[in-house]
Design a protein around this motif. Structure first.
Motif, PDB file in Angstrom:
ATOM      1  N   ILE A   1      44.184  49.197  33.575  1.00  0.00           N
ATOM      2  CA  ILE A   1      44.185  48.067  34.504  1.00  0.00           C
ATOM      3  C   ILE A   1      45.148  48.334  35.658  1.00  0.00           C
ATOM      4  CG2 ILE A   1      44.432  45.569  34.704  1.00  0.00           C
ATOM      5  CD1 ILE A   1      44.504  45.647  31.509  1.00  0.00           C
ATOM      6  N   LEU A   2      44.657  48.174  36.876  1.00  0.00           N
ATOM      7  CA  LEU A   2      45.504  48.211  38.054  1.00  0.00           C
ATOM      8  C   LEU A   2      45.746  46.779  38.515  1.00  0.00           C
ATOM      9  CD1 LEU A   2      46.971  49.581  40.443  1.00  0.00           C
ATOM     10  CD2 LEU A   2      44.751  49.624  41.634  1.00  0.00           C
ATOM     11  N   TYR A   3      47.001  46.394  38.603  1.00  0.00           N
ATOM     12  CA  TYR A   3      47.381  45.072  39.099  1.00  0.00           C
ATOM     13  C   TYR A   3      47.884  45.214  40.538  1.00  0.00           C
ATOM     14  CZ  TYR A   3      47.178  43.411  34.269  1.00  0.00           C
ATOM     15  OH  TYR A   3      46.749  43.078  33.010  1.00  0.00           O
ATOM     16  N   ILE A   4      47.357  44.386  41.423  1.00  0.00           N
ATOM     17  CA  ILE A   4      47.786  44.403  42.826  1.00  0.00           C
ATOM     18  C   ILE A   4      48.427  43.066  43.160  1.00  0.00           C
ATOM     19  CG2 ILE A   4      47.087  44.655  45.229  1.00  0.00           C
ATOM     20  CD1 ILE A   4      44.763  46.355  44.352  1.00  0.00           C
ATOM     21  N   ASN A   5      49.635  43.112  43.678  1.00  0.00           N
ATOM     22  CA  ASN A   5      50.354  41.897  44.077  1.00  0.00           C
ATOM     23  C   ASN A   5      51.286  42.244  45.229  1.00  0.00           C
ATOM     24  OD1 ASN A   5      50.875  39.017  43.407  1.00  0.00           O
ATOM     25  ND2 ASN A   5      52.975  39.724  43.104  1.00  0.00           N
TER      26      ASN A   5
ATOM     27  N   VAL B   1      39.406  48.566  35.664  1.00  0.00           N
ATOM     28  CA  VAL B   1      39.315  47.222  36.226  1.00  0.00           C
ATOM     29  C   VAL B   1      40.555  46.978  37.085  1.00  0.00           C
ATOM     30  CG1 VAL B   1      40.447  46.116  34.245  1.00  0.00           C
ATOM     31  CG2 VAL B   1      38.880  44.785  35.679  1.00  0.00           C
ATOM     32  N   VAL B   2      40.404  46.134  38.111  1.00  0.00           N
ATOM     33  CA  VAL B   2      41.525  45.779  38.983  1.00  0.00           C
ATOM     34  C   VAL B   2      41.733  44.275  38.930  1.00  0.00           C
ATOM     35  CG1 VAL B   2      42.472  45.803  41.328  1.00  0.00           C
ATOM     36  CG2 VAL B   2      41.057  47.719  40.527  1.00  0.00           C
ATOM     37  N   SER B   3      42.983  43.859  38.767  1.00  0.00           N
ATOM     38  CA  SER B   3      43.358  42.442  38.763  1.00  0.00           C
ATOM     39  C   SER B   3      44.192  42.165  40.007  1.00  0.00           C
ATOM     40  CB  SER B   3      44.140  42.109  37.487  1.00  0.00           C
ATOM     41  OG  SER B   3      44.513  40.747  37.467  1.00  0.00           O
TER      42      SER B   3
ATOM     43  N   LEU C   1      34.674  41.005  31.900  1.00  0.00           N
ATOM     44  CA  LEU C   1      34.287  41.548  33.188  1.00  0.00           C
ATOM     45  C   LEU C   1      33.881  43.019  33.078  1.00  0.00           C
ATOM     46  CD1 LEU C   1      34.018  41.329  36.252  1.00  0.00           C
ATOM     47  CD2 LEU C   1      36.492  41.769  36.428  1.00  0.00           C
ATOM     48  N   THR C   2      34.646  43.809  32.360  1.00  0.00           N
ATOM     49  CA  THR C   2      34.328  45.237  32.249  1.00  0.00           C
ATOM     50  C   THR C   2      33.047  45.449  31.431  1.00  0.00           C
ATOM     51  OG1 THR C   2      35.866  45.388  30.368  1.00  0.00           O
ATOM     52  CG2 THR C   2      36.707  46.026  32.513  1.00  0.00           C
ATOM     53  N   THR C   3      32.829  44.640  30.415  1.00  0.00           N
ATOM     54  CA  THR C   3      31.607  44.750  29.623  1.00  0.00           C
ATOM     55  C   THR C   3      30.379  44.402  30.466  1.00  0.00           C
ATOM     56  OG1 THR C   3      32.757  44.207  27.559  1.00  0.00           O
ATOM     57  CG2 THR C   3      30.368  43.909  27.595  1.00  0.00           C
TER      58      THR C   3
END
Length: 401
Positions: free
Chosen positions: A3-7, A107-109, A394-396
């Motif tokens: 998981i990549l988290y962007i903030n 996935v990206v959050s 979401l990934t599924t």
């Protein structure tokens, strides 16, 4: 999952509740065996990698006119130019592209995209990676992130808001899922036409707040120690609180903790005048502060996305007087753990203060039920589990598409 988290920011750079919640989520997901990476911003140019509690954190230099996370207030023209570039900042998108190519997340959050802009969405879509957008504030609706203007928006301001957000509605329909930290903040977007046909979730934030034991019960004739803690701004209702406290005539004092822009602080001090009962205590440890007051007031005039400060007060056995705006209505329940007041009826705040000062039986009942009323907000495991479910779904779905 990877998981990549962007903030906008990440620990130790904290601007508000979003950064506190994000750190709990990231470390909670890592503890469950998921691989996590964070992409955040820094004022220095270029990009560097830090490690925070075993989490890999990219810090990319903001490519815009100035660093916005200070108490300084640039001139209007400079702010306008900043927001014009932030409407779609391709230069920041290139950072996103670089990290996606290097890390290859599943996935990206996305969380607060101020500074990043929705250019981040486009880069994620180009990489064919599913993305969830978490709504912590109104940034995607308005450049000021609040949709608040004390005197009402002028025609020019409204036209500029629409100009700067003209493509956001259309692009919001392309994200894989959207999460609101409250029902209130999610509805603010959906009624404006955002996230059409996108799976929607509500995941309330959580905090680790130690149990301080039995609540302090008041006795007849005691004065009332009133407290406020947070950003000192008009949108937060500080001026309203000062005026109502002075007019209420209660026996007690008002302790105001926190900081803000210099012009705002000067205005609030002027409002307080020479009233010795009102004290500005500056930045303090919140736990220590709650131990010095009887009731917490959260008088926000704008639509708080959630208002975790109310949860913190309640978890410390304090009845809370809160504005009946936004997400505060999801934590403060009239007659259960506090009282709600209406900014459109200013005297309702003073009336609530008088009630809790005079009606000791009511005060003690609210204090006794305060912490138990917010038990769900004290479970980080609950919050992490709910986000894990969103990402796994979401990934599924993305893999099956």
């Amino acid at each position: 999952m990877k998981i990549l988290y962007i903030n906008a920011l990440y620990d130790p750079y904290i601007a508000g509740g979003a950064e506190i919640s994000l750190k709990l989520i990231v470390e909670g997901m890592q503890a469950r065996g998921h691989e996590v990476v964070v992409l955040s911003m820094a004022p220095e140019p270029g990009m560097r990698v830090d490690w925070v509690n075993g989490v890999k954190v990219y810090r990319a230099g903001l490519r815009n006119g100035y660093w916005p996370f200070t108490n300084d207030r640039p001139l209007k023209l400079r702010r306008l130019l900043w927001h014009l570039r932030d409407a779609y900042n391709s230069a920041m998108g290139r950072y996103v592209r670089e990290v996606l190519q290097q890390e290859k997340p599943s996935v990206v959050s996305c969380h607060n995209l101020v500074g990043w802009s929705i250019a981040a969405w486009d880069e994620i879509h180009r990489a064919r990676i599913p993305v969830v957008q978490v709504l912590h504030d109104m940034y995607l609706l308005s450049p000021d992130s609040t949709l608040f203007n004390e005197g009402g928006r002028s025609l020019f301001q409204e036209l500029m808001r629409r100009l700067l957000r003209r493509r956001h509605i259309r692009k919001s329909h392309t994200v894989g899922a959207v999460v609101g930290i409250s029902r209130s903040v999610l509805e603010r977007f959906t009624v404006q036409g955002y996230f059409r046909d996108v799976p929607q979730y509500v995941v309330h934030n959580a905090r680790v707040i130690p149990d301080v034991g039995k609540p302090h019960l008041r006795e007849e004739g005691q004065s009332l120690k009133v407290g406020y803690i947070g950003t000192l701004s008009v949108a937060k209702g500080v001026a309203w609180l000062i005026r109502q406290f002075k007019a209420s005539g209660i026996e007690g004092d008002l302790r105001i903790a926190g900081g803000g822009k210099e012009e705002d602080l000067a205005y609030f001090r002027q409002l307080a005048g020479d009233d010795k009962r009102i004290c500005f205590v500056g930045y303090v440890n919140s736990g220590n502060f709650y131990a010095t007051i009887d009731v917490l007031v959260v008088p926000s005039i704008w639509e708080e996305p959630l208002g975790m400060v109310a949860v913190e007060g309640l978890a410390n056995n304090l009845p809370v007087i809160a504005s009946n705006r936004g997400g505060l209505r999801e934590t403060v329940a009239e007659g259960i753990n506090g009282m709600l007041c209406d900014p459109d009826r200013p005297d309702s705040l003073g009336e609530a203060l008088v009630t809790l000062w005079r009606d000791v039986t009511r005060y003690n009942r609210l204090a006794a039920g305060a912490r138990s009323s917010v038990s769900k907000y004290l479970s980080v495991e609950r919050m992490v589990t709910e986000y894990e479910h969103v990402l796994q779904t979401l990934t599924t779905d993305h893999a099956d598409a």
